[in-house]
Design a protein around this motif. Structure first.
Motif, mmCIF file in Angstrom:
data_model
loop_
_atom_site.group_PDB
_atom_site.id
_atom_site.type_symbol
_atom_site.label_atom_id
_atom_site.label_comp_id
_atom_site.label_asym_id
_atom_site.label_seq_id
_atom_site.Cartn_x
_atom_site.Cartn_y
_atom_site.Cartn_z
ATOM 1 N N GLN A 196 33.283 47.316 39.223
ATOM 2 C CA GLN A 196 33.523 45.856 39.355
ATOM 3 C C GLN A 196 34.977 45.613 39.776
ATOM 4 O O GLN A 196 35.251 44.823 40.652
ATOM 5 N N HIS A 197 35.914 46.280 39.127
ATOM 6 C CA HIS A 197 37.314 46.274 39.579
ATOM 7 C C HIS A 197 37.579 47.592 40.290
ATOM 8 O O HIS A 197 37.207 48.663 39.804
ATOM 9 N N TYR A 198 38.232 47.517 41.440
ATOM 10 C CA TYR A 198 38.336 48.710 42.291
ATOM 11 C C TYR A 198 39.723 48.894 42.897
ATOM 12 O O TYR A 198 40.079 49.977 43.307
ATOM 13 N N PRO A 217 28.631 37.857 44.738
ATOM 14 C CA PRO A 217 28.172 36.775 43.858
ATOM 15 C C PRO A 217 27.636 37.359 42.546
ATOM 16 O O PRO A 217 27.214 38.524 42.512
ATOM 17 N N HIS A 218 27.623 36.534 41.503
ATOM 18 C CA HIS A 218 27.266 37.042 40.164
ATOM 19 C C HIS A 218 25.916 37.741 40.125
ATOM 20 O O HIS A 218 25.794 38.824 39.543
ATOM 21 N N GLY A 219 24.904 37.106 40.758
ATOM 22 C CA GLY A 219 23.559 37.691 40.713
ATOM 23 C C GLY A 219 23.545 39.054 41.380
ATOM 24 O O GLY A 219 23.009 40.031 40.844
ATOM 25 N N ILE A 245 27.871 33.342 28.877
ATOM 26 C CA ILE A 245 26.487 33.782 29.115
ATOM 27 C C ILE A 245 26.404 35.293 28.882
ATOM 28 O O ILE A 245 25.503 35.785 28.193
ATOM 29 N N ASN A 246 27.355 36.020 29.430
ATOM 30 C CA ASN A 246 27.332 37.485 29.310
ATOM 31 C C ASN A 246 27.383 37.927 27.851
ATOM 32 O O ASN A 246 26.641 38.809 27.430
ATOM 33 N N ARG A 247 28.252 37.302 27.074
ATOM 34 C CA ARG A 247 28.410 37.802 25.695
ATOM 35 C C ARG A 247 27.244 37.384 24.803
ATOM 36 O O ARG A 247 26.782 38.173 23.962
HETATM 37 C C1 UD1 Z 1 36.268 39.652 35.445
HETATM 38 C C2 UD1 Z 1 35.494 39.041 34.286
HETATM 39 C C3 UD1 Z 1 36.436 38.261 33.389
HETATM 40 C C4 UD1 Z 1 37.608 39.117 32.967
HETATM 41 C C5 UD1 Z 1 38.276 39.707 34.187
HETATM 42 C C6 UD1 Z 1 39.412 40.628 33.823
HETATM 43 C C7 UD1 Z 1 33.177 38.515 34.909
HETATM 44 C C8 UD1 Z 1 32.209 37.442 35.165
HETATM 45 N N1 UD1 Z 1 34.444 38.136 34.737
HETATM 46 O O1 UD1 Z 1 36.748 38.544 36.217
HETATM 47 O O2 UD1 Z 1 35.741 37.827 32.242
HETATM 48 O O3 UD1 Z 1 38.518 38.290 32.256
HETATM 49 O O4 UD1 Z 1 37.317 40.438 34.956
HETATM 50 O O5 UD1 Z 1 40.269 40.810 34.928
HETATM 51 O O6 UD1 Z 1 32.804 39.670 34.835
HETATM 52 N N2 UD1 Z 1 38.814 41.501 43.331
HETATM 53 C C9 UD1 Z 1 39.561 42.330 44.124
HETATM 54 N N3 UD1 Z 1 39.845 43.572 43.654
HETATM 55 C C10 UD1 Z 1 39.410 44.019 42.466
HETATM 56 C C11 UD1 Z 1 38.622 43.174 41.665
HETATM 57 C C12 UD1 Z 1 38.328 41.908 42.103
HETATM 58 O O7 UD1 Z 1 39.984 41.975 45.207
HETATM 59 O O8 UD1 Z 1 39.722 45.182 42.099
HETATM 60 C C13 UD1 Z 1 38.543 40.111 43.789
HETATM 61 C C14 UD1 Z 1 37.287 39.969 44.575
HETATM 62 O O9 UD1 Z 1 37.528 39.078 45.587
HETATM 63 C C15 UD1 Z 1 36.309 39.386 43.583
HETATM 64 C C16 UD1 Z 1 37.222 38.569 42.681
HETATM 65 O O10 UD1 Z 1 38.459 39.263 42.672
HETATM 66 O O11 UD1 Z 1 35.338 38.632 44.208
HETATM 67 C C17 UD1 Z 1 36.694 38.431 41.280
HETATM 68 O O12 UD1 Z 1 36.444 39.711 40.708
HETATM 69 P P1 UD1 Z 1 35.310 39.895 39.563
HETATM 70 O O13 UD1 Z 1 35.362 41.248 39.035
HETATM 71 O O14 UD1 Z 1 34.013 39.370 40.013
HETATM 72 O O15 UD1 Z 1 35.753 38.896 38.414
HETATM 73 P P2 UD1 Z 1 37.175 38.709 37.736
HETATM 74 O O16 UD1 Z 1 37.700 37.412 38.201
HETATM 75 O O17 UD1 Z 1 38.069 39.901 37.870
#
Ligand code: UD1
Length: 383
Positions: free
Chosen positions: A45-47, A74-76, A139-141
């Motif tokens: 999810q984070h990269y 998107p979330h889904g 919702i997640n928690r």
């Molecule tokens: C997520 C969590 C949030 C948490 C946060 C911690 C969900 C719904 N939300 O939010 O509860 O507080 O992580 O940081 O899971 N992006 C990048 N590089 C990355 C990661 C994200 O560019 O390494 C950008 C992307 O455009 C992405 C946006 O950030 O669409 C949001 O990332 P996402 O992981 O969906 O949610 P967070 O806002 O990080």
């Protein structure tokens, strides 16, 4: 007998939370045990380096056994990819238990994949509630809690919230449990999704902070790099969808930050989500707000400890500010970490009326720094 625990992480705060368990399982003695085999799954999810790998490098977290590369979306779509890819790993690894952390899409996706395969789930940081269902995290928690067999809470409030939702089997009436309580009272055979067990183990992030804050303050050079003088600047973080995605809310928050911090340097390690939105937004910060790259864990702790004020919509930072005794303004309408509001250490931004003096005393509301040991002791009962 299968002795494998599969841990699912994907976002920044989850790397820190997993570190607490991974560290405790490497330590001989109470809680730690070689009988437990941890398999780490990173959903991806984070990269970005500054959102992911830096935490592994700094904290010395082992390389994940599986990396699912789900990325953004998107979330889904993001949640669906997590479910699908975690399911494949679960079929291969066949763990005894799945551990999910916190409230991100990785938490929910991981929990749904596991419950559909009949694998028991342990939710670390269970019972947190904002009572704001517009937040994806809420919702997640809520959903993760309601499919878990072990609900391990960081505070009394979290336990009470679960009791209100009908969870009946609560260790020690919701008081902080000890290793002895766990040894004596946890009967693995009587716990399952239909008979879940709730326990107040304390907050794993407190364990990590106790371990890492002195290392961070010794090692970090971020203040020199940014030419900052301790207590002469404020720290800002802002990334929640509820704050960034609606331009009216975003504008209101930026205006609040501009007015409260006028004349003081504000360091803002900007999350990538906010960066994308800010680039397109007409609303801008004033020139005292310095936007910098997202910070690693050690730099962030050093910045926080030395700042005069924190402004944030992060959950973890509200508590870290409390423990490091830095005053905090939370850029939200509510907080799950209500204990930080007592004594004036934290204030919701709409209730902020100006600087105040927080009470010197801080009750130990988030445990005793041994949450991870207690979680391991509970997990070991299931082996
Ligand atoms: C997520 C969590 C949030 C948490 C946060 C911690 C969900 C719904 N939300 O939010 O509860 O507080 O992580 O940081 O899971 N992006 C990048 N590089 C990355 C990661 C994200 O560019 O390494 C950008 C992307 O455009 C992405 C946006 O950030 O669409 C949001 O990332 P996402 O992981 O969906 O949610 P967070 O806002 O990080």
């Amino acid at each position: 007998m299968n002795r494998t625990i599969l841990h699912i992480v994907g976002a920044r705060p989850q790397f820190v939370k997993y570190f607490a368990l991974s560290k405790a399982s490497r330590e001989p003695g109470q809680g730690g045990s070689s009988a437990l085999k941890n398999v780490l799954v990173h959903t991806g999810q984070h990269y970005d380096y500054s959102m992911s790998k830096i935490f592994f490098d700094e904290l010395g977290i082992e390389e994940p056994a599986y990396h699912l590369d789900v990325g953004s979306g998107p979330h889904g779509e993001q949640t669906a990819k997590i479910i699908q890819r975690v399911e494949e790993i679960l079929a291969k690894v066949k763990p005894e238990m799945v551990v999910v952390y916190g409230d991100t899409n990785s938490t929910l996706g991981g929990a749904l994949a596991a419950v559909k395969m009949g694998i028991p789930i342990c939710h670390v940081e269970a019972g947190l509630r904002s009572y704001n269902k517009a937040m994806p995290e809420e919702i997640n928690r809520v959903l993760a809690d309601h499919v878990s067999s072990l609900l391990l809470c960081p505070s009394d409030t979290a336990v009470a919230s679960l009791q209100k939702e009908g969870f009946k089997s609560v260790m020690e009436s919701g008081n902080l449990v000890s290793i002895d309580d766990i040894e004596r009272d946890v009967r693995a055979a009587s716990v399952n999704m239909d008979h879940p067990l709730v326990a107040n183990v304390g907050d794993v992030m407190y364990d990590v902070l106790l371990h890492a804050s002195s290392i961070a303050l010794r090692q970090s050079t971020i203040l020199q790099k940014l030419s900052l003088t301790p207590k002469k600047y404020d720290l800002l973080t802002l990334h929640r969808a509820e704050n960034t995605d609606d331009p009216r809310v975003f504008k209101e928050i930026v205006q609040f930050i501009n007015s409260v911090t006028r004349g003081t340097t504000v360091i803002f390690p900007m999350h990538p989500r906010t960066k994308i939105i800010y680039a397109k937004s007409e609303t801008k910060f004033e020139s005292n707000v310095r936007i910098v790259e997202p910070a690693g864990y050690f730099d962030l702790l050093a910045l926080l400890k030395n700042s005069s004020l924190l402004l944030t919509d992060s959950g973890g930072l509200q508590k870290e500010a409390f423990w490091l005794r830095t005053q905090c303004i939370t850029l939200r309408n509510e907080t799950e970490w209500v204990e930080t509001l007592d004594g004036g250490w934290n204030t919701l931004y709409k209730k902020y009326t100006g600087p105040s003096s927080p009470s010197a005393d801080q009750p130990p509301v988030y445990g005793d720094g041994r949450a991870a040991e207690k979680i391991l002791a509970i997990l070991l009962k299931f082996l």
